[in-house]
Structures are given as C-alpha cells and as structure tokens.
Write a protein that holds these residues in place. Sequence first.
Motif, PDB file in Angstrom:
ATOM      1  N   ALA A  26     -16.613   8.061 -11.428  1.00 32.23           N
ATOM      2  CA  ALA A  26     -16.724   7.282 -10.201  1.00 32.23           C
ATOM      3  C   ALA A  26     -15.800   6.077 -10.189  1.00 32.23           C
ATOM      4  CB  ALA A  26     -18.173   6.839 -10.013  1.00 32.23           C
ATOM      5  N   ALA A  27     -15.659   5.384 -11.323  1.00 34.73           N
ATOM      6  CA  ALA A  27     -14.814   4.194 -11.352  1.00 34.73           C
ATOM      7  C   ALA A  27     -13.364   4.550 -11.070  1.00 34.73           C
ATOM      8  CB  ALA A  27     -14.940   3.482 -12.697  1.00 34.73           C
ATOM      9  N   PHE A  28     -12.857   5.640 -11.653  1.00 34.08           N
ATOM     10  CA  PHE A  28     -11.498   6.085 -11.357  1.00 34.08           C
ATOM     11  C   PHE A  28     -11.361   6.437  -9.881  1.00 34.08           C
ATOM     12  CE2 PHE A  28     -11.508   7.056 -15.967  1.00 34.08           C
ATOM     13  CZ  PHE A  28     -10.299   6.492 -16.331  1.00 34.08           C
ATOM     14  N   ASP A  29     -12.328   7.159  -9.340  1.00 31.95           N
ATOM     15  CA  ASP A  29     -12.237   7.595  -7.951  1.00 31.95           C
ATOM     16  C   ASP A  29     -12.347   6.440  -6.971  1.00 31.95           C
ATOM     17  OD1 ASP A  29     -11.864  10.499  -8.078  1.00 31.95           O
ATOM     18  OD2 ASP A  29     -13.814  10.514  -9.053  1.00 31.95           O
ATOM     19  N   ASP A  30     -13.167   5.438  -7.300  1.00 27.56           N
ATOM     20  CA  ASP A  30     -13.236   4.256  -6.442  1.00 27.56           C
ATOM     21  C   ASP A  30     -11.876   3.571  -6.358  1.00 27.56           C
ATOM     22  OD1 ASP A  30     -15.890   4.591  -5.801  1.00 27.56           O
ATOM     23  OD2 ASP A  30     -16.630   3.220  -7.339  1.00 27.56           O
ATOM     24  N   LEU A  31     -11.215   3.414  -7.508  1.00 29.07           N
ATOM     25  CA  LEU A  31      -9.903   2.771  -7.499  1.00 29.07           C
ATOM     26  C   LEU A  31      -8.887   3.621  -6.745  1.00 29.07           C
ATOM     27  CD1 LEU A  31      -8.228   0.370  -8.417  1.00 29.07           C
ATOM     28  CD2 LEU A  31      -7.815   1.546 -10.583  1.00 29.07           C
ATOM     29  N   LEU A  32      -8.936   4.928  -6.935  1.00 29.43           N
ATOM     30  CA  LEU A  32      -8.031   5.827  -6.202  1.00 29.43           C
ATOM     31  C   LEU A  32      -8.229   5.707  -4.695  1.00 29.43           C
ATOM     32  CD1 LEU A  32      -8.201   9.023  -8.436  1.00 29.43           C
ATOM     33  CD2 LEU A  32      -6.109   7.772  -7.860  1.00 29.43           C
ATOM     34  N   SER A  33      -9.462   5.541  -4.269  1.00 28.64           N
ATOM     35  CA  SER A  33      -9.744   5.477  -2.837  1.00 28.64           C
ATOM     36  C   SER A  33      -9.171   4.232  -2.171  1.00 28.64           C
ATOM     37  CB  SER A  33     -11.263   5.529  -2.600  1.00 28.64           C
ATOM     38  OG  SER A  33     -11.894   4.323  -3.002  1.00 28.64           O
ATOM     39  N   ALA A  34      -8.776   3.248  -2.978  1.00 31.93           N
ATOM     40  CA  ALA A  34      -8.318   1.967  -2.431  1.00 31.93           C
ATOM     41  C   ALA A  34      -6.818   1.791  -2.433  1.00 31.93           C
ATOM     42  CB  ALA A  34      -8.960   0.821  -3.211  1.00 31.93           C
ATOM     43  N   VAL A  35      -6.037   2.760  -2.920  1.00 30.59           N
ATOM     44  CA  VAL A  35      -4.595   2.535  -3.075  1.00 30.59           C
ATOM     45  C   VAL A  35      -3.911   2.247  -1.740  1.00 30.59           C
ATOM     46  CG1 VAL A  35      -4.441   3.878  -5.197  1.00 30.59           C
ATOM     47  CG2 VAL A  35      -4.065   5.004  -3.000  1.00 30.59           C
ATOM     48  N   GLY A  36      -4.466   2.737  -0.639  1.00 32.85           N
ATOM     49  CA  GLY A  36      -3.858   2.480   0.657  1.00 32.85           C
ATOM     50  C   GLY A  36      -3.752   1.006   0.986  1.00 32.85           C
ATOM     51  N   ALA A  37      -4.640   0.193   0.411  1.00 33.02           N
ATOM     52  CA  ALA A  37      -4.644  -1.246   0.701  1.00 33.02           C
ATOM     53  C   ALA A  37      -3.754  -2.041  -0.240  1.00 33.02           C
ATOM     54  CB  ALA A  37      -6.074  -1.786   0.627  1.00 33.02           C
TER      55      ALA A  37
ATOM     56  N   LYS B  68       2.534   4.776  -1.491  1.00 36.75           N
ATOM     57  CA  LYS B  68       1.388   4.465  -2.347  1.00 36.75           C
ATOM     58  C   LYS B  68       1.078   5.599  -3.330  1.00 36.75           C
ATOM     59  CE  LYS B  68       1.137   0.711  -0.013  1.00 36.75           C
ATOM     60  NZ  LYS B  68       0.070   0.417   0.926  1.00 36.75           N
ATOM     61  N   GLN B  69       1.767   6.739  -3.178  1.00 34.87           N
ATOM     62  CA  GLN B  69       1.550   7.862  -4.085  1.00 34.87           C
ATOM     63  C   GLN B  69       1.826   7.479  -5.537  1.00 34.87           C
ATOM     64  OE1 GLN B  69       0.287  10.838  -3.802  1.00 34.87           O
ATOM     65  NE2 GLN B  69       0.780  11.486  -5.907  1.00 34.87           N
ATOM     66  N   ILE B  70       2.684   6.510  -5.733  1.00 36.80           N
ATOM     67  CA  ILE B  70       3.016   6.099  -7.093  1.00 36.80           C
ATOM     68  C   ILE B  70       1.780   5.553  -7.809  1.00 36.80           C
ATOM     69  CG2 ILE B  70       3.722   3.725  -6.513  1.00 36.80           C
ATOM     70  CD1 ILE B  70       6.058   4.139  -8.488  1.00 36.80           C
ATOM     71  N   TRP B  71       0.919   4.821  -7.081  1.00 41.39           N
ATOM     72  CA  TRP B  71      -0.301   4.295  -7.681  1.00 41.39           C
ATOM     73  C   TRP B  71      -1.295   5.417  -7.967  1.00 41.39           C
ATOM     74  CZ3 TRP B  71      -0.529  -0.109  -9.995  1.00 41.39           C
ATOM     75  CH2 TRP B  71       0.290  -1.174  -9.582  1.00 41.39           C
ATOM     76  N   THR B  72      -1.362   6.387  -7.073  1.00 38.60           N
ATOM     77  CA  THR B  72      -2.229   7.537  -7.315  1.00 38.60           C
ATOM     78  C   THR B  72      -1.814   8.260  -8.591  1.00 38.60           C
ATOM     79  OG1 THR B  72      -2.654   7.828  -4.942  1.00 38.60           O
ATOM     80  CG2 THR B  72      -3.032   9.735  -6.356  1.00 38.60           C
ATOM     81  N   ALA B  73      -0.498   8.450  -8.765  1.00 36.96           N
ATOM     82  CA  ALA B  73      -0.002   9.107  -9.969  1.00 36.96           C
ATOM     83  C   ALA B  73      -0.341   8.300 -11.220  1.00 36.96           C
ATOM     84  CB  ALA B  73       1.512   9.312  -9.864  1.00 36.96           C
ATOM     85  N   MET B  74      -0.217   6.987 -11.145  1.00 37.08           N
ATOM     86  CA  MET B  74      -0.491   6.140 -12.305  1.00 37.08           C
ATOM     87  C   MET B  74      -1.974   6.186 -12.692  1.00 37.08           C
ATOM     88  SD  MET B  74       1.941   2.950 -11.180  1.00 37.08           S
ATOM     89  CE  MET B  74       1.538   1.845 -12.539  1.00 37.08           C
TER      90      MET B  74
ATOM     91  N   ALA C 176      -7.162   0.125   8.588  1.00 34.71           N
ATOM     92  CA  ALA C 176      -6.211   1.127   9.083  1.00 34.71           C
ATOM     93  C   ALA C 176      -5.549   1.886   7.934  1.00 34.71           C
ATOM     94  CB  ALA C 176      -5.147   0.454   9.947  1.00 34.71           C
ATOM     95  N   ALA C 177      -5.313   1.195   6.807  1.00 35.53           N
ATOM     96  CA  ALA C 177      -4.545   1.798   5.715  1.00 35.53           C
ATOM     97  C   ALA C 177      -5.384   2.621   4.751  1.00 35.53           C
ATOM     98  CB  ALA C 177      -3.815   0.704   4.937  1.00 35.53           C
ATOM     99  N   LEU C 178      -6.636   2.245   4.541  1.00 33.44           N
ATOM    100  CA  LEU C 178      -7.451   2.909   3.526  1.00 33.44           C
ATOM    101  C   LEU C 178      -7.621   4.412   3.753  1.00 33.44           C
ATOM    102  CD1 LEU C 178     -10.122   0.164   2.853  1.00 33.44           C
ATOM    103  CD2 LEU C 178      -8.542   1.132   1.182  1.00 33.44           C
ATOM    104  N   PRO C 179      -7.888   4.866   4.968  1.00 31.47           N
ATOM    105  CA  PRO C 179      -8.073   6.316   5.141  1.00 31.47           C
ATOM    106  C   PRO C 179      -6.776   7.107   5.066  1.00 31.47           C
ATOM    107  CG  PRO C 179      -9.083   5.056   6.940  1.00 31.47           C
ATOM    108  CD  PRO C 179      -8.155   4.143   6.211  1.00 31.47           C
ATOM    109  N   HIS C 180      -5.637   6.438   5.275  1.00 33.43           N
ATOM    110  CA  HIS C 180      -4.360   7.147   5.359  1.00 33.43           C
ATOM    111  C   HIS C 180      -3.291   6.406   4.558  1.00 33.43           C
ATOM    112  CE1 HIS C 180      -6.387   9.249   8.593  1.00 33.43           C
ATOM    113  NE2 HIS C 180      -6.596   8.095   9.212  1.00 33.43           N
ATOM    114  N   PRO C 181      -3.338   6.489   3.229  1.00 36.83           N
ATOM    115  CA  PRO C 181      -2.333   5.790   2.411  1.00 36.83           C
ATOM    116  C   PRO C 181      -0.925   6.263   2.756  1.00 36.83           C
ATOM    117  CG  PRO C 181      -4.139   6.589   1.053  1.00 36.83           C
ATOM    118  CD  PRO C 181      -4.316   7.210   2.406  1.00 36.83           C
ATOM    119  N   SER C 182       0.004   5.324   2.854  1.00 33.05           N
ATOM    120  CA  SER C 182       1.391   5.671   3.146  1.00 33.05           C
ATOM    121  C   SER C 182       2.010   6.376   1.945  1.00 33.05           C
ATOM    122  CB  SER C 182       2.186   4.404   3.478  1.00 33.05           C
ATOM    123  OG  SER C 182       2.108   3.482   2.403  1.00 33.05           O
ATOM    124  N   PRO C 183       3.081   7.154   2.159  1.00 35.32           N
ATOM    125  CA  PRO C 183       3.687   7.909   1.051  1.00 35.32           C
ATOM    126  C   PRO C 183       4.096   7.052  -0.139  1.00 35.32           C
ATOM    127  CG  PRO C 183       4.524   8.691   3.161  1.00 35.32           C
ATOM    128  CD  PRO C 183       3.705   7.463   3.457  1.00 35.32           C
TER     129      PRO C 183
END
Length: 353
Positions: A22-33, A191-197, A182-189
């Motif tokens: 859950a902790a990893f997924d919570d952080l992943l859910s926020a990368v859009g911001a 922000k993919q770098i943070w998802t990968a990290m 506005a950004a949280l549901p739809h992370p811009s491309p």
Amino acid sequence: MKLARSCHWGLLAMLTLSAPAAAFDDLLSAVGAFPGGIDTPYIFDYSAPKDGFAAYRGGLADNQLAQALVSASGVDPVTGIAFGEVTGVLTIGDPPKTLTMLFAEPGFADGAPETLASRGFEETVVDDLPVFARGEDYAVDLTTARDPDPFASGMGKAQRLAFGTDYMLRTAGWPEMRSALAALPHPSPDKQIWTAMINGLRAASGEGAHLDVASGWAVSAFFDPGPGMDLMLDPEGAKAKFEAAASEPGEAIVFPYVLFAATQGPVQASTHIVLPFGGEAQARAAGEEVAERLAAYSPGAAAPRVTVDDDGTFFVAVVSMDVAAAEAPQALDLFNRWIGGVYQRDFKPLMLP
C-alpha cells in the motif's frame, strides 16, 4: 487491508491491496502532482512508518500535524479526522505553495464535513470532490494562531482541504489545490520517470517489503555550491581543496532526479538511492560508481548492492545498503544522515562540479 484510491483517481475497479504494497502504491498514485523540471531542488518527502506514527523515529516538517499523528486518540474534535487511521503523509514543494496529502483507512474523515462547516469553512465541489476552505490564499490569521488546529501550522494559516474516501489533500491556496486535483488522475507523460523510479525501488526492496520513508530531489540539489566561508577566508586552503578534488578518480554521473528511501522486508531492511537513465549500460555503470562512493561515504555499513530495473521506458539503477530486518532503525538513521548531507549541499556520492 486497505482499499485502493477512489474512482476520482481514475481507477475502474476497487482493488484490495496488501499492507506492505500500500505504501508504494500510495506514492505511485501521487506522481501526477510532483513538480516538473529540474530547477527546483526539492520535490517531495513521504513517510509511511510500518509500525504507525506513534512509534515514528523520523520527522515531519509540519510540527502541528506531526503532533496530531503521534498523539492521535479517537476523532480529532477540531477537524473531525481520525488521525490514528492515517498511514502515510506526502509533502510536495516548498511553502507557501506546499501540497500535503494524507493516506488513510477508508472513512477516516467521515466526521470532517460537519466539523469543518461548524467552524466556518465553506464547501466547494471541484471535479466531484468536496473541498473545504477558510481564509484568503496563503493568508495567516494571528487571532486564531493558538487554536489547536493541526492544519493551520500554528499561525492560523489559510486552508483548502479536499477529501476522498481514504485520502485528503491540503493546500494554503486555490491554485495548488486546483492544479493537484486536475493532475492526480491524469499524470503527464513526463511524470513517467517517477513511476519508473518507484517501481524500480519496489523491485529492489524484495517481496513483501514496506516503504517506510522516501524523499525526491532534482539534480539541481547536487551542484557544487562552491567554497564555504571558511575556505573563502583561507585562499590557500581553497586552492588545496580544488586541487585534491581535481585529482580524485571517478566520472560525473548525469541524472535528472534521485529518490532516497528506507524499506523494511521480512528478511532485511534497506536504505536506497534510485537513479533513472536511458540505457542499461549507463544505469549499471552509474550504479557501480555510486556504490563505490557510498562505501567510502558510509564507513562501517554493509557493502552496497546494485540492481537495475527496466520498465520499458527507463532503466533505473538502485543502490541499496542492507541490514537484518531486526536492525531496521539503522536503515532509517542512515537515510536521515544522507538527507542531512543533501540539505547541507554536501552529499558527496552524488555531487556534481
């Protein structure tokens, strides 16, 4: 067990997550911001202590919120929030435009709407989410500074509070709140770098690992600030320092962002440095170089371990220093020392000329 983010976050179904994930997924859910670009050194801090905030050995910059989390008992009468059910805190950006996110058990803020309305907060619906606001953007009200409000920062700070089923957002101004929603549901491309990290960190941490704490930075935090005042007053000492640095082996490591983290798993606890690259060879070489530097920077610690993760877009180098699971506090202490070095502009394993 914890439910995934609500449908506002773009999920098509409700999924049950295991507690460690859950902790990893919570952080992943926020990368859009997360802020874009590399000019601003500080990106975010995230805390999700495995044993809860009452036993937390780290530190939150917001003292009032930290006190509410550490001493939580029942529903807070000032906010209507059950702070004892909060599992993670994410802080993004610098004041006054800071965004704070709380992750929690579903229903943790069921009492907030009525409680906040009774205190004069005005409710506005933004993107189908209720937002409660008081005060002008970024304003402080010294007449309410002594009120025991954990979201007012001890100075009657303006608030915009948005609530989902198992999370909330806080800002002091409308621009940051509207931008985040506005950004949280739809992370811009970008922000993919943070998802990968974050995914690379999870892979390197091992099965069943929990993310206790993480901190994100841009490369601008690692530019050499130049000589300190003591060297400026000692030209000969400055010259010697620069000559020694020029003779040291090792190549500069070029990276846009870095993620520091401490995790706990069933067998080991670890402190990590995560760096993204465009190629596997580059990631491997950088990881090995950072590992050598870390060994010198953290004498007495275990030899660093290097892994490289490929998410199809970026190659992520993760350099980890491991201890036995029973020694998890040591991993957190090492994390705090590393972050202290970053704040002092002296974290040598990543410093750039």
